[in-house]
Write a protein that holds these residues in place. Structure first.
Motif, PDB file in Angstrom:
ATOM      1  N   MET A 158       0.825  -1.204   0.000  1.00 17.92           N
ATOM      2  CA  MET A 158       0.000   0.000   0.000  1.00 17.92           C
ATOM      3  C   MET A 158       0.862   1.258   0.000  1.00 17.92           C
ATOM      4  O   MET A 158       0.620   2.201  -0.699  1.00 17.92           O
ATOM      5  N   GLU A 183       2.463   2.335  -3.217  1.00 16.08           N
ATOM      6  CA  GLU A 183       1.388   2.690  -4.148  1.00 16.08           C
ATOM      7  C   GLU A 183       0.854   4.090  -3.831  1.00 16.08           C
ATOM      8  O   GLU A 183       0.594   4.891  -4.730  1.00 16.08           O
ATOM      9  N   ASN A 228       3.147   6.625  -5.048  1.00 17.05           N
ATOM     10  CA  ASN A 228       2.955   6.662  -6.492  1.00 17.05           C
ATOM     11  C   ASN A 228       1.779   7.561  -6.877  1.00 17.05           C
ATOM     12  O   ASN A 228       1.867   8.402  -7.779  1.00 17.05           O
ATOM     13  N   ILE A 229       0.678   7.360  -6.131  1.00 20.26           N
ATOM     14  CA  ILE A 229      -0.545   8.123  -6.419  1.00 20.26           C
ATOM     15  C   ILE A 229      -0.312   9.615  -6.182  1.00 20.26           C
ATOM     16  O   ILE A 229      -0.685  10.462  -7.003  1.00 20.26           O
ATOM     17  N   LYS A 258      -4.610   1.373 -12.018  1.00 19.94           N
ATOM     18  CA  LYS A 258      -3.686   1.264 -10.888  1.00 19.94           C
ATOM     19  C   LYS A 258      -2.243   1.387 -11.374  1.00 19.94           C
ATOM     20  O   LYS A 258      -1.824   0.716 -12.316  1.00 19.94           O
ATOM     21  N   GLY A 259      -1.481   2.271 -10.726  1.00 17.54           N
ATOM     22  CA  GLY A 259      -0.058   2.406 -11.080  1.00 17.54           C
ATOM     23  C   GLY A 259       0.187   3.221 -12.326  1.00 17.54           C
ATOM     24  O   GLY A 259       1.325   3.523 -12.664  1.00 17.54           O
ATOM     25  N   ARG A 274      -3.959   6.362 -11.789  1.00 18.11           N
ATOM     26  CA  ARG A 274      -4.743   6.538 -10.570  1.00 18.11           C
ATOM     27  C   ARG A 274      -4.197   7.723  -9.774  1.00 18.11           C
ATOM     28  O   ARG A 274      -3.028   7.746  -9.416  1.00 18.11           O
ATOM     29  N   ALA A 287      -8.745   7.605  -6.694  1.00 23.23           N
ATOM     30  CA  ALA A 287      -8.523   6.551  -5.701  1.00 23.23           C
ATOM     31  C   ALA A 287      -9.556   6.650  -4.583  1.00 23.23           C
ATOM     32  O   ALA A 287     -10.064   5.635  -4.108  1.00 23.23           O
TER      33      ALA A 287
END
Lengths: 318, 215
Positions: B1, B4, B7-8, B165-166, B169, B174
């Motif tokens: 998580m 990620e 990343n978001i 996703k990735g 997003r 999200a």
């Protein structure tokens, strides 16, 4: 050379100035600049404001030139102040420095001191006139203040109703206003309307109230001026053929500074300016009978005012 | 998580940051130009921009989607469901806001100030620069309004980005996804992050704004 562009409010003086500057058509003359009634400083420091014209011209050594321009008006110490925190007088000095730093050939001033108090106006005028004359800048100085125009100008241009109606040296314009409107605007007194005719080889101005000799050519629709300072008062009639002598009654006497302004009815109402000594000597008071004397050559003719009314306008358009 | 989430956040900043930059360049230039020039049909252009200030994001999303769709006029660019498509949509949303507010700001400067700048010899570009500097406080407010409009936006980026996703997003999409899944704790956490992000960027801009005011 300073030319004062003088005229009543709303005569189109500012519009004329903007046209000269090229603001009307977007073709700005680079050797010319303009200072307005308001300082119009930008929210920058004083130095940055003064530097604007130089920056726009991509000039070098800006900092030194800005310093010199500020010193010219004695405001070097304001250099780093934020311009919008200045007082009205300081701000207008910055505006002047900003205009002069680019060394304009022609400077247009749109009532530059109208927002300042009377005392400052006198100082500012003297200061600016000195700089302009030192640098030989061709200047057009718009004002509606006659006193200002007379103090600063080598030449006066009078604008009325969007038209320049007279240009000349200050004394010339005051003594010989070209039209009735100019005379009215300049506050010139003893303006009469009537006819100038030839009577036994002599020119006579005449209307249904008064008649006197005038050294002028015949004219049916004539405006004439007799300047108050050209009128002498006496208790007995004077006897010279070259002079007019009218009998009149004093309506009012009022002090006007060092002189007394006297209204006398002699057919028309004349204004004469006399000294305190004369008031006492002649016993000038309302109701007193006196003689007014003035030369025929002191009677000046004005050009007729511009025709008005719908018929004339239509003719003009066609 | 954790990675990620990073990343978001990074993608959100990248997309909205780049979109804002482009919108500032176009919006401020356009706004100043419109404020200083007259041309035929100017009223129509201004009307379009004013409408654009309240453009429904889903409509923009749909429009961008139609253009970038594989069969669409710009389909060959292969941008649909990429961050570029999202940037496109956000630029379209933010530019009218910045342009409209810039125009209003510059129009409020008294005509005489503009005359004075011209009488000092400013060309059009120098005049624009000077007036932008003069109104920097209001222009920064316009930029903040533009940024707020795009970083909080969800409909358009969802449509053209696809919420992959990735890849596409971002924070808002999200949040929508996690709420729909019932993962409220995560949705709330993401919301807090979004708010913090929004606050810190605007706080930074406010600092710049108020610093220029004092000097």
């Amino acid at each position: 050379m300073i030319t004062a562009l003088l005229g009543p409010n709303g005569a189109g003086k500012s519009t004329y100035l903007r046209q000269l500057m090229g603001l009307a058509n977007g073709k700005i003359e680079p050797s010319m600049t303009m200072v307005f009634q308001e300082p119009l400083l930008f929210d920058l420091t004083v130095a940055e404001n003064v530097a604007l014209g130089l920056k726009f011209r991509r000039q070098r050594k800006i900092s030194a030139l800005v310093g010199q321009a500020l010193e010219l008006f004695g405001i070097g110490h304001l250099r780093n102040r934020r311009a919008i925190t200045l007082s009205g007088g300081e701000a207008q000095k910055v505006a002047l420095a900003r205009a002069l730093v680019i060394e304009p050939k022609t400077l247009l001033l749109d009532e530059p001191f109208a927002n300042l108090d009377q005392t400052s106006q006198i100082d500012f005028r003297r200061m600016l006139k000195k700089v302009i004359l030192q640098r030989a800048i061709e200047t057009i100085w718009v004002t509606h203040n006659k006193a200002e125009a007379l103090v600063v100008a080598d030449q006066i241009m009078i604008m009325i109703n969007r038209e320049i109606v007279q240009t000349g040296q200050p004394e010339e314009v005051l003594q010989k206003p070209a039209t009735k409107e100019v005379a009215d605007f300049l506050g010139i007194e003893n303006i009469f309307h009537g006819e100038i005719r030839d009577k036994n080889g002599q020119s006579i101005f005449e209307n249904d109230r008064v008649s006197f000799a005038a050294a002028a050519v015949e004219k049916a629709d004539a405006w004439v001026v007799v300047h108050p300072e050209d009128i002498l008062l006496s208790l007995e009639p004077t006897k010279t053929s070259a002079r007019n002598c009218l009998r009149g009654t004093v309506l009012a006497v009022e002090p006007a500074g060092l002189i007394y302004r006297t209204q006398i009815k002699a057919g028309e109402i004349f204004i004469a300016n006399i000294t305190r000594a004369s008031v006492e000597e002649l016993g000038v008071a309302p109701g007193k009978e006196l003689y007014l004397t003035f030369k025929a050559t002191a009677v000046q003719t004005l050009d007729s005012p511009l025709p008005e009314g719908p018929a004339c306008r239509q003719a003009g358009r066609g | 998580m954790y990675p990620e989430l990073i990343n978001i956040i990074l993608l959100t900043l990248k997309v909205s940051g780049l979109a804002l930059l482009i919108a500032i360049l176009i919006g401020i230039s356009l706004g100043i130009y419109l404020a200083l020039h007259d041309f035929p049909f100017k009223k129509i252009v201004v009307g379009v921009i004013n409408t654009g200030m309240g453009l429904p994001p889903v409509v923009v999303g749909l429009l961008v989607m139609l253009f970038l769709w594989r069969g669409g006029p710009l389909g060959f660019l292969d941008l649909i469901y990429t961050p570029w498509a999202m940037i496109c949509a956000q630029v379209i949303l933010a530019t009218p806001i910045i342009a409209g507010l810039t125009m209003a700001t510059i129009q409020q400067i008294p005509q005489k100030m503009k005359w004075q700048a011209l009488a000092l010899g400013a060309n059009n570009l120098q005049l624009a620069w000077l007036l932008a500097k003069e109104t920097r406080l209001s222009l920064l407010a316009a930029v903040m309004a533009g940024f707020g409009g795009i970083i909080s936006e969800v409909g358009a980026v969802m449509m053209v980005g696809g919420n992959i996703k990735g890849q596409t997003r971002v924070l808002t999409t999200a949040i929508v996804l996690e709420s729909q899944k019932g993962a409220f704790e995560l949705a709330i956490a993401l919301s807090v992050v979004l708010l913090l992000l929004l606050f810190s960027v605007n706080f930074g801009l406010t600092m710049i704004q108020q610093r220029t005011k004092k000097s």
